[in-house]
Design an enzyme around this catalytic site. Structure first.
Site, PDB file in Angstrom:
ATOM      1  N   GLY A 177       0.812  -1.211   0.000  1.00 18.69           N
ATOM      2  CA  GLY A 177       0.000   0.000   0.000  1.00 18.69           C
ATOM      3  C   GLY A 177       0.843   1.258   0.000  1.00 18.69           C
ATOM      4  O   GLY A 177       2.080   1.209   0.013  1.00 18.69           O
ATOM      5  N   GLY A 212       0.274   9.304   1.828  1.00 18.90           N
ATOM      6  CA  GLY A 212       0.679  10.604   1.324  1.00 18.90           C
ATOM      7  C   GLY A 212       2.184  10.820   1.330  1.00 18.90           C
ATOM      8  O   GLY A 212       2.705  11.636   0.579  1.00 18.90           O
ATOM      9  N   GLY A 219       4.621   8.036   1.437  1.00 24.96           N
ATOM     10  CA  GLY A 219       5.492   6.940   1.062  1.00 24.96           C
ATOM     11  C   GLY A 219       4.778   5.646   0.739  1.00 24.96           C
ATOM     12  O   GLY A 219       3.545   5.560   0.749  1.00 24.96           O
ATOM     13  N   ASP A 268      -3.746  13.489  14.174  1.00 28.87           N
ATOM     14  CA  ASP A 268      -4.283  12.897  12.949  1.00 28.87           C
ATOM     15  C   ASP A 268      -4.982  11.570  13.248  1.00 28.87           C
ATOM     16  O   ASP A 268      -4.762  10.562  12.569  1.00 28.87           O
ATOM     17  CB  ASP A 268      -3.178  12.695  11.919  1.00 28.87           C
ATOM     18  CG  ASP A 268      -3.726  12.554  10.491  1.00 28.87           C
ATOM     19  OD1 ASP A 268      -4.880  12.938  10.271  1.00 28.87           O
ATOM     20  OD2 ASP A 268      -2.979  12.071   9.625  1.00 28.87           O
TER      21      ASP A 268
END
Length: 577
Positions: free
Chosen positions: A231, A234, A236, A372
């Site tokens: 996967g 944003g 890496g 976050d």
């Protein structure tokens, strides 16, 4: 003064000359000059600066037996060839009678015009700020009232152990206390600095052993082959691989221990290769994750197993969460594992415990604000235990700082989870994490992500305002994930997959409070944990009651059946039937 003092951190008096109106003092030679000349030198590492501060503190502790220096600052600290500090500049110094020593140290019997050892303590606090900010203080400099992460030398910040930094802040603010009696004595400061230096040494030692050679990472991923790719985000790409990593649980800090003799174990790991973007955010996020995760140990916080900084690469190695992220299960039709209400509540509690650990100040650990919190940053292990991850935007906050609020210049986070008060004021507090967690709670209830097209079509801000409105209207049940209800209908006896009324009401109340539009009205994570536990207990207790009733009825039916059979047997025996 100098002729009567003898300490390795006080400049040695070699001699003097007083001839022909010439007054000359001879000191031992200080190869590196004075400390103020090196404050902005990037080669003066944080560890070396701490050793310098400790040496000065030991000298002052020695002096304060009967001498007050009266002029401690970075220009009055010489550095020898080994960077050992030497205090000089005793022109303003004064002695005081030993009979007054105890009273002078605590200063409560004297007014503020008296010079006491606490005068030196305050100056030492200013010196600590000089060392960490990389410059001398100026008149009108109000940096102390700012967020320290904004005023300290960023090169130094990247070298600091979180726990060591927390102790440093505690010492600095206590030295600068405006009340003389509340300032510590130098013997207490020496002890704290010794503890801090040990913490920093342990951190640097651990960091050295957490480094993983790039060659080993490339070998484990066959040169970052697409077959290992799992996967991207944003900042890496992420790969899954088998790698020998430091066994943190069995790691003990032993000076001089060979690296190849340290305990290691082969584990399935997630390898995150961070993209070096021009905005520098990727580099700062990389350093923040290393600093934070190396100091955190909690079952609901993802574990950092290593990192690599070779050839300009920025690579982080984590424990691998085999079940992926929580967001994979919300609104997804491809996942075969279903999440009954009890399991959803347990995931909520896992996340809450992880956030509470970050928000709680413990000895040697500052409070941490994640900034976050969202379903994508919640990982699930093989047993669906939840772990908070992705700390690239996180901020440290020390209780010794004057304000409980972090003022940020740049808004950061994910739009649909962001605290509305933070968006309008740029004030970020731990209550901002609580708001984001509130959004996640309603995602878990509804089985859809906050930015699902269903919600965005109704309100451009997504799930949060919709959940608040439905709660106030009394129509919140319409948000419940229908998958839970459907599965209830398929089983006669099952762990009650959908929420019962009491559990639903307890959950929805605390989730709604988390989404309060003002920070002051939101609960603490301790309160959230208490109420989520209550919701879980209410759900489980009803299930246990149902099982008990079922067992009782089953047993009664069994007993009655046996009695009927016995009765019929007797009738048959006597020829009645």
């Amino acid at each position: 003064m100098l002729s009567s003092l003898e300490h390795k951190n006080i400049i040695s008096f070699v001699g003097f000359c007083d001839e022909n109106n010439e007054k000359i003092i001879l000191y031992e030679h200080a190869v590196h000059g004075s400390l103020d000349q090196h404050l902005s030198d990037p080669n003066l590492t944080w560890y070396r600066r701490l050793k310098i501060c400790l040496g000065v503190a030991r000298a002052l502790n020695y002096l304060h037996y009967d001498v007050i220096h009266c002029d401690i600052n970075s220009s009055k600290i010489f550095l020898d060839k080994d960077w050992e500090p030497k205090i000089f500049g005793f022109e303003l110094s004064t002695k005081y009678p030993q009979s007054l020593r105890h009273r002078l140290l605590f200063s409560r019997y004297f007014n503020h015009t008296n010079v006491t050892p606490k005068y030196d303590v305050y100056s030492f606090g200013v010196l600590l700020f000089e060392v960490v900010c990389g410059r001398k203080p100026m008149i009108g400099d109000h940096g102390v009232k700012k967020d320290l992460d904004d005023i300290i030398d960023p090169n130094l910040r990247n070298q600091m152990d979180t726990q060591s930094w927390s102790v440093f802040i505690k010492i600095t603010y206590s030295c600068l206390n405006e009340q003389l009696v509340k300032r510590p004595t130098m013997d207490h400061i020496v002890k704290d600095l010794e503890d801090m230096l040990e913490l920093q040494w342990s951190y640097e030692y651990l960091m050295e052993w957490l480094k993983i050679p790039l060659s080993e990472i490339k070998s484990a991923t066959s040169g970052f082959d697409e077959a290992y790719y799992v996967g991207a985000g944003g900042y890496g790409r992420v790969y899954k691989a088998e790698l020998d990593v430091l066994d943190i649980d069995n790691f003990s800090l032993m000076e001089g221990k060979r690296k190849d003799k340290l305990p290691k174990r082969r584990r399935t790991v997630a390898i995150k290769c961070i993209i070096d973007r021009e905005d520098e955010n990727s580099k700062q996020g990389f350093l923040t994750e290393i600093e934070l995760l190396s100091s955190c140990k909690h079952p609901n916080i993802v574990s950092l197993l290593g990192f690599c900084t070779e050839a300009r690469d920025m690579i982080l190695v984590y424990e691998y969460a085999i079940k992926g992220s929580l967001s994979d299960y919300l609104g997804s039709t491809s996942k075969t594992i279903k999440l009954p209400w009890e399991k959803r509540l347990q995931i909520c509690l896992d996340i809450a415990h992880g956030i509470n650990y970050l928000h709680t100040q413990m000895e040697g650990k500052p409070r941490i604000i994640h900034r976050d919190i969202k379903s994508e940053n919640i990982l699930l292990d093989a047993n669906l235990n939840a772990k908070v991850a992705d700390f690239g935007l996180s901020k440290f906050h020390h209780t010794d700082q004057q304000a409980s609020t972090i003022y940020t210049k740049h808004i950061a986070g994910t739009e649909f989870y962001m605290d509305p008060e933070y968006l309008t004021t740029c004030k970020y507090k731990k209550e901002s994490d609580v708001y984001s967690f509130g959004v996640v709670l309603f995602e878990i209830l509804s089985g859809r992500l906050a930015y699902d097209s269903t919600y965005v079509g109704e309100n451009e801000k997504g799930l949060a305002p919709i959940a608040r409105r439905r709660f106030n209207e009394g129509t919140l049940k319409e948000l419940i994930d229908p998958k839970m209800i459907e599965e209830d209908d398929e089983h006669l006896i099952t762990v009650n997959r959908g929420p019962n009324q009491d559990s639903f009401e307890a959950f929805s109340r605390i989730a709604y409070q988390c989404l309060s539009e003002t920070q002051a009205k939101r609960p603490t994570m301790e309160v959230v944990i208490k109420e989520l536990n209550n919701a879980l207990n209410l759900q489980v207790s009803q299930f246990v009651t149902k099982i008990a009733i079922f067992i009782f009825l089953s047993w009664s039916l069994l007993v009655n059946t046996v009695l009927i059979i016995n009765f019929l047997t007797k009738l048959h025996k006597y020829g009645c039937i």
